[in-house]
Design a protein around this motif. Structure first.
Motif, PDB file in Angstrom:
ATOM      1  N   GLU B  65       0.820  -1.205   0.000  1.00 46.50           N
ATOM      2  CA  GLU B  65       0.000   0.000   0.000  1.00 46.50           C
ATOM      3  C   GLU B  65       0.855   1.257   0.000  1.00 46.50           C
ATOM      4  OE1 GLU B  65      -2.713  -0.263   3.237  1.00 46.50           O
ATOM      5  OE2 GLU B  65      -3.902  -1.803   2.221  1.00 46.50           O
ATOM      6  N   LYS B  66       2.161   1.055   0.104  1.00 45.11           N
ATOM      7  CA  LYS B  66       3.062   2.206   0.109  1.00 45.11           C
ATOM      8  C   LYS B  66       3.161   2.771  -1.302  1.00 45.11           C
ATOM      9  CE  LYS B  66       7.167   2.276   1.922  1.00 45.11           C
ATOM     10  NZ  LYS B  66       8.475   1.806   2.393  1.00 45.11           N
ATOM     11  N   ALA B  67       2.756   4.047  -1.441  1.00 46.87           N
ATOM     12  CA  ALA B  67       2.731   4.649  -2.775  1.00 46.87           C
ATOM     13  C   ALA B  67       4.119   4.654  -3.414  1.00 46.87           C
ATOM     14  CB  ALA B  67       2.185   6.070  -2.684  1.00 46.87           C
ATOM     15  N   ASP B  68       5.160   4.952  -2.624  1.00 44.20           N
ATOM     16  CA  ASP B  68       6.488   5.048  -3.244  1.00 44.20           C
ATOM     17  C   ASP B  68       7.015   3.688  -3.692  1.00 44.20           C
ATOM     18  OD1 ASP B  68       6.684   4.311  -0.635  1.00 44.20           O
ATOM     19  OD2 ASP B  68       8.126   5.850  -0.057  1.00 44.20           O
ATOM     20  N   LEU B 137      18.992  13.801 -20.626  1.00 42.04           N
ATOM     21  CA  LEU B 137      18.299  12.565 -20.261  1.00 42.04           C
ATOM     22  C   LEU B 137      17.984  12.461 -18.763  1.00 42.04           C
ATOM     23  CD1 LEU B 137      20.212   9.938 -22.436  1.00 42.04           C
ATOM     24  CD2 LEU B 137      17.841  10.664 -22.706  1.00 42.04           C
ATOM     25  N   LEU B 138      18.609  13.336 -17.952  1.00 46.50           N
ATOM     26  CA  LEU B 138      18.396  13.244 -16.509  1.00 46.50           C
ATOM     27  C   LEU B 138      16.911  13.239 -16.177  1.00 46.50           C
ATOM     28  CD1 LEU B 138      21.012  15.542 -14.703  1.00 46.50           C
ATOM     29  CD2 LEU B 138      21.125  13.103 -15.191  1.00 46.50           C
ATOM     30  N   ASP B 139      16.540  12.441 -15.202  1.00 44.81           N
ATOM     31  CA  ASP B 139      15.157  12.373 -14.753  1.00 44.81           C
ATOM     32  C   ASP B 139      14.187  11.804 -15.771  1.00 44.81           C
ATOM     33  OD1 ASP B 139      14.339  12.883 -12.116  1.00 44.81           O
ATOM     34  OD2 ASP B 139      15.139  14.912 -12.289  1.00 44.81           O
ATOM     35  N   SER B 140      14.736  11.098 -16.779  1.00 48.79           N
ATOM     36  CA  SER B 140      13.831  10.403 -17.695  1.00 48.79           C
ATOM     37  C   SER B 140      14.266   8.949 -17.781  1.00 48.79           C
ATOM     38  CB  SER B 140      13.863  11.032 -19.084  1.00 48.79           C
ATOM     39  OG  SER B 140      15.003  10.583 -19.785  1.00 48.79           O
ATOM     40  N   ILE B 141      13.326   8.103 -18.200  1.00 49.13           N
ATOM     41  CA  ILE B 141      13.618   6.683 -18.287  1.00 49.13           C
ATOM     42  C   ILE B 141      14.746   6.432 -19.300  1.00 49.13           C
ATOM     43  CG2 ILE B 141      11.982   6.021 -20.115  1.00 49.13           C
ATOM     44  CD1 ILE B 141      12.005   4.125 -16.891  1.00 49.13           C
ATOM     45  N   MET B 218      18.464  10.092 -11.615  1.00 49.59           N
ATOM     46  CA  MET B 218      17.129  10.546 -11.266  1.00 49.59           C
ATOM     47  C   MET B 218      17.237  11.489 -10.076  1.00 49.59           C
ATOM     48  SD  MET B 218      15.250   9.135 -13.418  1.00 49.59           S
ATOM     49  CE  MET B 218      15.100   7.756 -14.523  1.00 49.59           C
ATOM     50  N   ASN B 219      16.811  12.724 -10.277  1.00 50.43           N
ATOM     51  CA  ASN B 219      16.884  13.678  -9.168  1.00 50.43           C
ATOM     52  C   ASN B 219      15.716  13.511  -8.216  1.00 50.43           C
ATOM     53  OD1 ASN B 219      19.277  14.932  -9.983  1.00 50.43           O
ATOM     54  ND2 ASN B 219      18.151  16.171 -11.469  1.00 50.43           N
ATOM     55  N   ARG B 220      14.562  13.125  -8.786  1.00 50.00           N
ATOM     56  CA  ARG B 220      13.379  13.005  -7.944  1.00 50.00           C
ATOM     57  C   ARG B 220      13.134  11.553  -7.564  1.00 50.00           C
ATOM     58  NH1 ARG B 220       9.286  16.184 -11.507  1.00 50.00           N
ATOM     59  NH2 ARG B 220      10.875  15.580 -13.004  1.00 50.00           N
ATOM     60  N   PRO B 221      13.008  11.276  -6.290  1.00 46.83           N
ATOM     61  CA  PRO B 221      12.827   9.900  -5.818  1.00 46.83           C
ATOM     62  C   PRO B 221      11.642   9.176  -6.460  1.00 46.83           C
ATOM     63  CG  PRO B 221      13.277  11.347  -3.985  1.00 46.83           C
ATOM     64  CD  PRO B 221      13.120  12.224  -5.180  1.00 46.83           C
ATOM     65  N   GLU B 222      10.623   9.903  -6.894  1.00 46.91           N
ATOM     66  CA  GLU B 222       9.476   9.205  -7.492  1.00 46.91           C
ATOM     67  C   GLU B 222       9.847   8.602  -8.852  1.00 46.91           C
ATOM     68  OE1 GLU B 222       9.404  12.443  -6.673  1.00 46.91           O
ATOM     69  OE2 GLU B 222       8.283  13.664  -8.122  1.00 46.91           O
ATOM     70  N   ASN B 223      11.020   9.002  -9.389  1.00 46.70           N
ATOM     71  CA  ASN B 223      11.464   8.409 -10.646  1.00 46.70           C
ATOM     72  C   ASN B 223      12.386   7.209 -10.441  1.00 46.70           C
ATOM     73  OD1 ASN B 223      10.067  10.206 -12.222  1.00 46.70           O
ATOM     74  ND2 ASN B 223      11.752  11.664 -12.368  1.00 46.70           N
ATOM     75  N   TYR B 224      12.690   6.888  -9.192  1.00 44.85           N
ATOM     76  CA  TYR B 224      13.598   5.770  -8.933  1.00 44.85           C
ATOM     77  C   TYR B 224      12.975   4.451  -9.367  1.00 44.85           C
ATOM     78  CZ  TYR B 224      16.752   8.366  -5.797  1.00 44.85           C
ATOM     79  OH  TYR B 224      17.666   9.224  -5.273  1.00 44.85           O
ATOM     80  N   PRO B 225      13.773   3.600 -10.052  1.00 46.73           N
ATOM     81  CA  PRO B 225      13.306   2.216 -10.222  1.00 46.73           C
ATOM     82  C   PRO B 225      13.406   1.477  -8.882  1.00 46.73           C
ATOM     83  CG  PRO B 225      15.468   2.508 -11.213  1.00 46.73           C
ATOM     84  CD  PRO B 225      15.031   3.858 -10.730  1.00 46.73           C
ATOM     85  N   LEU B 226      12.792   0.321  -8.804  1.00 49.01           N
ATOM     86  CA  LEU B 226      12.679  -0.382  -7.531  1.00 49.01           C
ATOM     87  C   LEU B 226      14.026  -0.604  -6.840  1.00 49.01           C
ATOM     88  CD1 LEU B 226      10.735  -1.685  -5.548  1.00 49.01           C
ATOM     89  CD2 LEU B 226      11.062  -3.845  -6.735  1.00 49.01           C
ATOM     90  N   SER B 227      15.040  -1.031  -7.615  1.00 51.06           N
ATOM     91  CA  SER B 227      16.318  -1.339  -6.969  1.00 51.06           C
ATOM     92  C   SER B 227      16.956  -0.093  -6.364  1.00 51.06           C
ATOM     93  CB  SER B 227      17.270  -2.013  -7.956  1.00 51.06           C
ATOM     94  OG  SER B 227      17.315  -1.274  -9.137  1.00 51.06           O
ATOM     95  N   SER B 228      16.810   1.056  -7.027  1.00 47.89           N
ATOM     96  CA  SER B 228      17.348   2.292  -6.453  1.00 47.89           C
ATOM     97  C   SER B 228      16.551   2.697  -5.220  1.00 47.89           C
ATOM     98  CB  SER B 228      17.298   3.427  -7.476  1.00 47.89           C
ATOM     99  OG  SER B 228      17.876   3.044  -8.678  1.00 47.89           O
TER     100      SER B 228
END
Lengths: 300, 293
Positions: B65-68, B137-141, B218-228
């Motif tokens: 249920e954790k959004a992040d 490319l920073l902050d993009s997939i 990725m500067n913003r944590p919401e863009n982190y993939p799971l492992s990061s």
């Protein structure tokens, strides 16, 4: 075929290579040009070519840092120990596995031992931090029941490097074992039959047939591992270390990361990185050359 | 043949050593699984070894249920999808021409060197970061997919496989009027399915496990993939990730340790799921790559 037609036939091949070529020119050769940061007082907004040239100042600055010798020492000690341990253990395990009678057991053991290889250091780091904890960790619980005082494996400079080597061996030995096992299975079975007729026991068979059969691959793995003399393992160290154990656990790569991306000292960090890249270039080249000469292995 | 006493002794000894080694490689994972299903207090007291104590699913319901956690899982899936497309395409269309002889591609030697040199030397962390920043490319997939789309090891692996495909097939196709593209897609690819399966698995594991690039690009944590994301919550224990007080309350109930373990296990789950296939292919992969070209 005339030359014109031949050239035309080639065109699709060049087109196929083009995307990869463009990508490595940007993302691999671009950074090589960017190495000039090492000789600049680099300011990101001014770019690679607009920043002030300072010659060897960054290198002088690095050499004047008190920790640099220790970092270099940590890197070499950790990397070299990993190389040596990483060569012996898998050979021994492969030979032992080969002595197992039952194929099912052999396969079950194989399957278990290279599982950690496929998990990242983030996952394994998380697990290790937990089970090695001095207060509630599983390992210290067991040691405690044997009457041993809790050991802070990841927070004690006397233990940290040891822990790093052991956990790395744990992660990687299974993978290397498979390579040696493959070499063992390719040994001609007729040789063993001949040896048995001549009255050789298992030890002599191992010594005179199996090991010589693995010789090329052992030489190859030894030689190729030379290229890693300065690779102490960033992924592992970064996930296991903390400021308390910088003294024994800080390596070139973690240092470059902190200096460059945390402290934003781009010039000096690039200078350290360049040093590592240059030394590695020499070692990797030598290792490829030796691999070709000694084991007949060429990478392309 | 009757076994000697020494031999029997050796076999028992050998067997026990190897079995304990195997156990040592599995136990930590089982321990994490056991902790993740235990109650917070039992885990914190260190009572859990290999079986859950006070079995509960609360840490899993909390994590899911954790959004992040969920958003980083989504980023990981996206990364996997685009990463597979980019890496597979590049690997295939690059390996094919490089598998040709000098007769078909006269500057093959130069191309090979351009690729090989990247294995010998690199610009290092900071210049690479700067280039990726410059390309926007920073902050993009894209930062997680495009720079690593060219993997020279995979290219060599597939190239060596392509080299072993009989030349006569290709010549027959040429006589029938097929060009290189047709030959690649109609003849080479269908014959290379085992190699492609191996490479697909390797690429997937690579993308799933990669964490450092996500952390720095990725500067913003919401863009982190799971492992990061896991790196930051499991290793760095960064409290800024907890956004509201309700979450802190919840966290104290389920205890950090079980939640951590649940996240670790979920992070490793895809790898564990493909593991049976991985191990079948990767021995093949190793031998494939070492065929002398």
């Amino acid at each position: 075929m005339n030359l014109n037609l031949k050239l035309r036939r080639e065109i699709p091949l060049h087109i196929m290579i083009l995307p990869a070529l463009v990508l490595i020119i940007i993302f691999n050769y671009g950074p090589m040009v960017g190495i000039i940061i090492a000789f600049e007082k680099y300011i990101p907004t001014k770019g690679f070519f607009g920043s002030k040239w300072v010659g060897l100042d960054n290198f002088r600055y690095i050499l004047s840092m008190p920790d640099i010798q220790q970092i270099l020492k940590n890197t070499i000690v950790i990397a070299m120990t990993k190389i040596v341990v990483g060569l012996f253990i898998p050979v021994i395990v492969a030979l032992s596995l080969n002595e197992l009678g039952s194929d099912r057991t052999k396969r079950a053991i194989q399957t278990s031992i290279y599982l950690p290889h496929f998990l990242s250091w983030v996952i394994l780091g998380g697990i290790l931090v937990d089970i090695l904890s001095p207060s509630s960790g599983f390992v210290n619980k067991i040691l405690g029941s044997l009457g041993v005082e809790p050991i802070f494996f990841l927070g004690d400079n006397d233990w940290f490097q040891f822990t790093v080597i052991i956990t790395n061996t744990w992660k990687e030995f299974g993978y290397a074992t498979i390579i040696y096992l493959a070499a063992i299975t390719s040994v001609d079975p007729n040789l063993y039959e001949a040896a048995i007729v001549d009255g050789a026991n298992r030890w002599r068979q191992t010594w005179h047939i199996t090991l010589p059969g693995m010789k090329t691959i052992i030489i190859l793995m030894t030689v190729l591992s030379l290229g890693a003399v300065l690779n102490a393992g960033f992924d592992q160290l970064f996930n296991l270390y903390n400021p308390i154990v910088y003294e024994t656990g800080d390596i070139i790569d973690t240092f470059v990361y902190r200096l460059g991306l945390i402290d934003a000292q781009f010039g000096p960090a690039t200078a350290v990185g360049l040093f590592k890249s240059l030394v590695s270039l020499v070692f990797i080249s030598v290792s490829y050359f030796l691999a070709d000469k000694l084991a007949g292995y060429s990478i392309f | 043949m009757k076994k000697s006493k020494g031999r029997i002794f050796f076999e028992i000894y050998n067997y026990s050593i190897l079995v304990s080694m195997a156990a040592l490689c599995l136990f930590p994972m089982i321990h994490v699984l056991a902790v993740s299903f235990s109650s917070g207090s039992a885990a914190a007291a260190g009572w859990v070894s290999l079986w859950p104590v006070d079995f509960t699913l609360s840490s899993y319901t909390f994590v899911l249920e954790k959004a992040d956690f969920i958003s980083s899982l989504m980023v990981s899936f996206q990364r996997l999808f685009w990463g597979l497309i980019a890496s597979l395409t590049i690997t295939i269309i690059t390996a094919y021409p490089l598998s040709k002889g000098k007769r078909d591609l006269r500057i093959r030697g130069i191309y090979i060197w351009v690729f090989i040199f990247t294995m010998l030397f690199n610009g290092g962390l900071i210049p690479t970061y700067m280039i990726i920043k410059e390309t926007g490319l920073l902050d993009s997939i894209g930062a997680l997919v495009i720079p690593c789309a060219v993997n020279v090891y995979f290219i060599i692996l597939l190239m060596n496989f392509f080299k072993n495909i009989p030349k006569s097939l290709e010549e027959a196709a040429f006589i029938d009027g097929a060009g290189h593209w047709t030959t690649l897609f109609k003849i080479y690819l269908p014959l290379s399915l085992p190699a492609l399966a191996t490479i697909t698995l390797f690429i997937s594991v690579f993308h799933w496990n990669s964490w450092f690039d996500g952390l720095i690009y990725m500067n913003r944590p919401e863009n982190y993939p799971l492992s990061s994301f896991l790196q930051t919550v499991v290793i760095q224990r960064d409290l800024t990730f907890i956004t509201d007080t309700r979450e802190i309350e919840m966290l104290s109930k389920v205890d950090g340790k079980t939640v951590k373990s649940a996240q670790i296990f979920l992070g490793a789950l895809p790898i564990l799921a493909v593991y049976p296939f991985l191990q079948r292919y990767f021995v093949k992969g190793i031998t494939l790559g070492s065929v002398k070209g």
